[in-house]
Design an enzyme around this catalytic site. Structure first.
Site, PDB file in Angstrom:
ATOM      1  CB  THR A  35      38.090  41.777  47.518  1.00  0.00           C
ATOM      2  OG1 THR A  35      37.246  41.281  48.559  1.00  0.00           O
ATOM      3  CG2 THR A  35      37.580  43.142  47.090  1.00  0.00           C
ATOM      4  CB  CYS A  36      42.630  41.203  44.689  1.00  0.00           C
ATOM      5  SG  CYS A  36      43.082  42.266  46.080  1.00  0.00           S
TER       6      CYS A  36
END
Length: 152
Positions: A41-42
């Site tokens: 996600t990052c």
């Protein structure tokens, strides 16, 4: 907790590549806090900001990310993921604490301390114009860009 209308806490941190960045010299600015380098996600978030950074720059707004990862991790993350936005090193968590993004989190029943994914739009006067706690990455960068465009 820092919110809309508050003065942005100033700081100086090291960015990927090893140079110093002072917040007050960078306004206006999109400052996004993310939990950690090289997580799915990052990575998606940092790549989305990198893909649209030219549109932010066209409006005179810089974009920078902050996590508690080390300089070495940031440098690897930037190289591996093709990032074009600066990533700031906040190893001791002082900036995360100042912005109120270091908090208790729960995942799969486990409680721990971590960075709550949060984005701030800081205006030319150093005040917070918008604050987003980000639950979904999809559409988030477009929402931030729309807020930048609305700044004029």
């Amino acid at each position: 907790m820092i919110t809309t209308g508050d003065a942005a806490p100033d700081f100086t941190l090291i960015r990927d590549g090893g140079t110093e960045v002072t917040l007050s010299a960078s306004w206006p600015l999109v400052l996004f806090f993310y939990p950690g380098d090289s997580t799915p996600t990052c990575t998606t978030e940092a790549q989305a900001f990198s893909a649209t950074v030219a549109a932010f720059h066209a409006k005179g707004v810089k974009v920078m990310g902050v996590s508690r990862d080390t300089l070495a991790k940031h440098d690897r993350f930037v190289a591996k993921s093709g990032l074009t936005v600066p990533l700031l090193v906040d190893e001791d968590g002082s900036v995360c604490n100042a912005y109120g993004v270091w908090a208790e989190k729960t995942t799969f029943g486990k409680t721990y301390m971590g960075i709550v994914r949060t984005t701030f739009l800081i205006g030319r006067d150093g005040r917070i114009l918008h604050r987003w706690e980000v639950a979904r990455i999809k559409g988030h960068v477009d929402e931030v860009l729309a807020a930048v465009e609305a700044m004029g």
